[in-house]
Design an enzyme around this catalytic site. Structure first.
Site, PDB file in Angstrom:
ATOM      1  N   TYR A 189       0.955  -1.246  -0.141  1.00 28.20           N
ATOM      2  CA  TYR A 189      -0.019   0.054  -0.070  1.00 28.20           C
ATOM      3  C   TYR A 189       0.852   1.237   0.004  1.00 28.20           C
ATOM      4  O   TYR A 189       0.689   2.169  -0.811  1.00 28.20           O
ATOM      5  CB  TYR A 189      -0.995  -0.009   1.414  1.00 28.20           C
ATOM      6  CG  TYR A 189      -1.814   1.122   1.293  1.00 28.20           C
ATOM      7  CD1 TYR A 189      -3.060   1.263   0.229  1.00 28.20           C
ATOM      8  CD2 TYR A 189      -1.640   2.194   2.122  1.00 28.20           C
ATOM      9  CE1 TYR A 189      -3.936   2.135   0.628  1.00 28.20           C
ATOM     10  CE2 TYR A 189      -2.493   3.295   2.142  1.00 28.20           C
ATOM     11  CZ  TYR A 189      -3.732   3.128   1.406  1.00 28.20           C
ATOM     12  OH  TYR A 189      -4.494   4.334   1.362  1.00 28.20           O
ATOM     13  N   LYS A 207       1.093   4.185  -3.139  1.00 32.06           N
ATOM     14  CA  LYS A 207       0.728   5.495  -2.913  1.00 32.06           C
ATOM     15  C   LYS A 207       2.148   6.483  -3.301  1.00 32.06           C
ATOM     16  O   LYS A 207       1.801   7.395  -3.836  1.00 32.06           O
ATOM     17  CB  LYS A 207       0.147   5.883  -1.517  1.00 32.06           C
ATOM     18  CG  LYS A 207      -1.267   5.445  -1.328  1.00 32.06           C
ATOM     19  CD  LYS A 207      -2.109   5.639  -2.258  1.00 32.06           C
ATOM     20  CE  LYS A 207      -3.609   5.132  -1.805  1.00 32.06           C
ATOM     21  NZ  LYS A 207      -4.800   5.438  -2.752  1.00 32.06           N
TER      22      LYS A 207
HETATM   23  P1  NAP Z   1     -13.201   1.888   1.239  1.00 34.22           P
HETATM   24  O1  NAP Z   1     -14.252   2.517   2.137  1.00 34.22           O
HETATM   25  O2  NAP Z   1     -12.711   0.543   1.225  1.00 34.22           O
HETATM   26  O3  NAP Z   1     -13.706   2.484   0.093  1.00 34.22           O
HETATM   27  C1  NAP Z   1     -12.855   1.903  -1.235  1.00 34.22           C
HETATM   28  C2  NAP Z   1     -13.824   2.262  -2.408  1.00 34.22           C
HETATM   29  O4  NAP Z   1     -12.869   1.796  -3.635  1.00 34.22           O
HETATM   30  C3  NAP Z   1     -14.981   1.364  -2.516  1.00 34.22           C
HETATM   31  O5  NAP Z   1     -16.020   1.957  -3.309  1.00 34.22           O
HETATM   32  C4  NAP Z   1     -14.506   0.406  -3.303  1.00 34.22           C
HETATM   33  O6  NAP Z   1     -15.346  -0.617  -4.159  1.00 34.22           O
HETATM   34  C5  NAP Z   1     -13.560   0.992  -4.560  1.00 34.22           C
HETATM   35  N1  NAP Z   1     -12.935   0.160  -5.325  1.00 34.22           N
HETATM   36  C6  NAP Z   1     -12.140  -0.784  -4.777  1.00 34.22           C
HETATM   37  N2  NAP Z   1     -11.334  -1.562  -5.754  1.00 34.22           N
HETATM   38  C7  NAP Z   1     -12.126  -0.892  -6.925  1.00 34.22           C
HETATM   39  C8  NAP Z   1     -11.906  -1.300  -8.286  1.00 34.22           C
HETATM   40  N3  NAP Z   1     -10.939  -2.235  -8.879  1.00 34.22           N
HETATM   41  N4  NAP Z   1     -12.774  -0.531  -9.162  1.00 34.22           N
HETATM   42  C9  NAP Z   1     -13.597   0.460  -8.776  1.00 34.22           C
HETATM   43  N5  NAP Z   1     -13.788   0.709  -7.316  1.00 34.22           N
HETATM   44  C10 NAP Z   1     -13.051   0.051  -6.770  1.00 34.22           C
HETATM   45  O7  NAP Z   1     -11.955   2.875   1.594  1.00 34.22           O
HETATM   46  P2  NAP Z   1     -11.646   4.468   1.702  1.00 34.22           P
HETATM   47  O8  NAP Z   1     -10.810   4.720   2.862  1.00 34.22           O
HETATM   48  O9  NAP Z   1     -13.005   5.177   1.449  1.00 34.22           O
HETATM   49  O10 NAP Z   1     -10.517   4.739   0.524  1.00 34.22           O
HETATM   50  C11 NAP Z   1     -10.927   5.598  -0.424  1.00 34.22           C
HETATM   51  C12 NAP Z   1      -9.296   6.262  -0.816  1.00 34.22           C
HETATM   52  O11 NAP Z   1      -8.785   6.797   0.042  1.00 34.22           O
HETATM   53  C13 NAP Z   1      -8.504   4.985  -1.177  1.00 34.22           C
HETATM   54  O12 NAP Z   1      -7.669   5.576  -2.407  1.00 34.22           O
HETATM   55  C14 NAP Z   1      -7.468   4.963  -0.242  1.00 34.22           C
HETATM   56  O13 NAP Z   1      -6.238   4.319  -0.394  1.00 34.22           O
HETATM   57  C15 NAP Z   1      -7.458   6.445   0.195  1.00 34.22           C
HETATM   58  N6  NAP Z   1      -7.166   6.497   1.730  1.00 34.22           N
HETATM   59  C16 NAP Z   1      -7.913   6.080   2.751  1.00 34.22           C
HETATM   60  C17 NAP Z   1      -7.399   6.279   3.933  1.00 34.22           C
HETATM   61  C18 NAP Z   1      -8.144   5.976   5.287  1.00 34.22           C
HETATM   62  O14 NAP Z   1      -7.760   6.162   6.346  1.00 34.22           O
HETATM   63  N7  NAP Z   1      -9.337   5.505   5.246  1.00 34.22           N
HETATM   64  C19 NAP Z   1      -6.256   7.297   3.982  1.00 34.22           C
HETATM   65  C20 NAP Z   1      -5.444   7.613   3.225  1.00 34.22           C
HETATM   66  C21 NAP Z   1      -5.928   7.404   1.865  1.00 34.22           C
HETATM   67  P3  NAP Z   1     -16.254  -1.876  -3.480  1.00 34.22           P
HETATM   68  O15 NAP Z   1     -17.130  -1.266  -2.357  1.00 34.22           O
HETATM   69  O16 NAP Z   1     -16.580  -2.513  -4.407  1.00 34.22           O
HETATM   70  O17 NAP Z   1     -15.137  -2.701  -2.948  1.00 34.22           O
END
Ligand code: NAP
Length: 255
Positions: free
Chosen positions: A164, A168
């Site tokens: 991961y 990034k």
């Molecule tokens: P999340 O709740 O797990 O949401 C991830 C989303 O990405 C879901 O809608 C998932 O769809 C979708 N996804 C995964 N693989 C995909 C694919 N192949 N094609 C299309 N959609 C796909 O996670 P989140 O925390 O909201 O993450 C959103 C972004 O923020 C990510 O890029 C993550 O790396 C980044 N981020 C998160 C955090 C944190 O602390 N949460 C911190 C820094 C960065 P499904 O429901 O179908 O799986």
């Protein structure tokens, strides 16, 4: 004409909150989701909240689905003002240390977090170029910042993992390179650091809310003409803050 915004992975977490917030600011939301049932549910929930939202099927690892989405957006709207590359996954092997990493896991994470972003961006660029001043937001992370991860004073310093964080880091360079290519156009390309938000990605352990994380993407998606391009911007995890949840500072992070 309201701005047209495509958000990948908009069916939950930070992506859904981003759709809510951008929609509340008047954007037409194209809520990207790979699963039709989840995408249609998100569309219903967003509309119930007063957002002009339409589900678009897009799996960022599937070139055919990306091409269909681009074709449909082109036919329906002829333009794209905002692209938020939000879809992302986190995976690890064993106890998470670099020495435990398998190539299969690395490839899986890169397919979504790295290759998916390039594939979606390239497919949408012709539509983004037709907008008056398009914005591209790549949802990255502070754990992709080599500067933060190698600074002994950083709260992130104890973390050592490959899939991961390095995905990034690659995304950060990708952001910088698109910003460079597009620097003589009105298009701005930035990477967002939402901070550690409670979502399914991390078992809901984050100390920020998805809404707080989404505000970072919305800020970068709505930058004015004199705003920055080619930056990693967002939540700053203040080392030693008494209450991390209240440490809501934002700013430019080191690449
Ligand atoms: P999340 O709740 O797990 O949401 C991830 C989303 O990405 C879901 O809608 C998932 O769809 C979708 N996804 C995964 N693989 C995909 C694919 N192949 N094609 C299309 N959609 C796909 O996670 P989140 O925390 O909201 O993450 C959103 C972004 O923020 C990510 O890029 C993550 O790396 C980044 N981020 C998160 C955090 C944190 O602390 N949460 C911190 C820094 C960065 P499904 O429901 O179908 O799986």
């Amino acid at each position: 004409m309201t701005p047209i915004a495509l958000i990948t992975g908009a069916n939950k977490g930070i992506g859904f909150a981003t759709a809510q917030q951008l929609g509340a600011r008047g954007a037409t939301i194209l809520a990207g989701a790979r699963d039709a049932t989840l995408g249609e549910r998100a569309e219903r929930d967003l509309r119930a909240a007063g957002v002009n939202a339409t589900f678009v099927q897009i799996d960022v690892t599937d070139e055919a689905s990306i091409a269909s989405a681009a074709e449909w957006i082109g036919k329906e709207y002829g333009v794209l003002d905002i692209l938020i590359n939000n879809a992302g996954i986190a995976r690890g092997d064993g106890d998470g240390r670099p020495s435990q990493t398998t190539l299969a896991t690395l490839r899986t994470v890169y397919e979504t977090n790295v290759f998916g972003v390039v594939a979606v961006t390239n497919a949408m660029l012709p539509l983004l170029r037709k907008a008056a001043a398009a914005r591209i937001v790549n949802v990255s992370s502070e754990v992709g910042s080599i500067g933060s991860m190698t600074d002994p004073a950083s709260p992130l310093y104890p973390m050592a993992s490959v899939p991961y964080p390095s995905s990034k880091t690659a995304l950060n360079m990708i952001t910088a390179m698109y910003a460079k290519e597009l620097r003589d156009t009105p298009i701005k390309v930035n990477a967002a650091n939402p901070g550690y938000c409670a979502t399914d990605l991390n078992g809901r352990h984050g100390f920020r809310t998805p809404e707080q994380g989404a505000a970072v993407s919305v800020h970068l998606a709505t930058l004015p003409a004199d705003g920055p391009t080619g930056q990693l911007w967002g939540h700053l995890w203040v080392a030693g803050a008494a209450d991390e949840a209240s440490a809501d500072a934002t700013g430019v992070l080191p690449w």
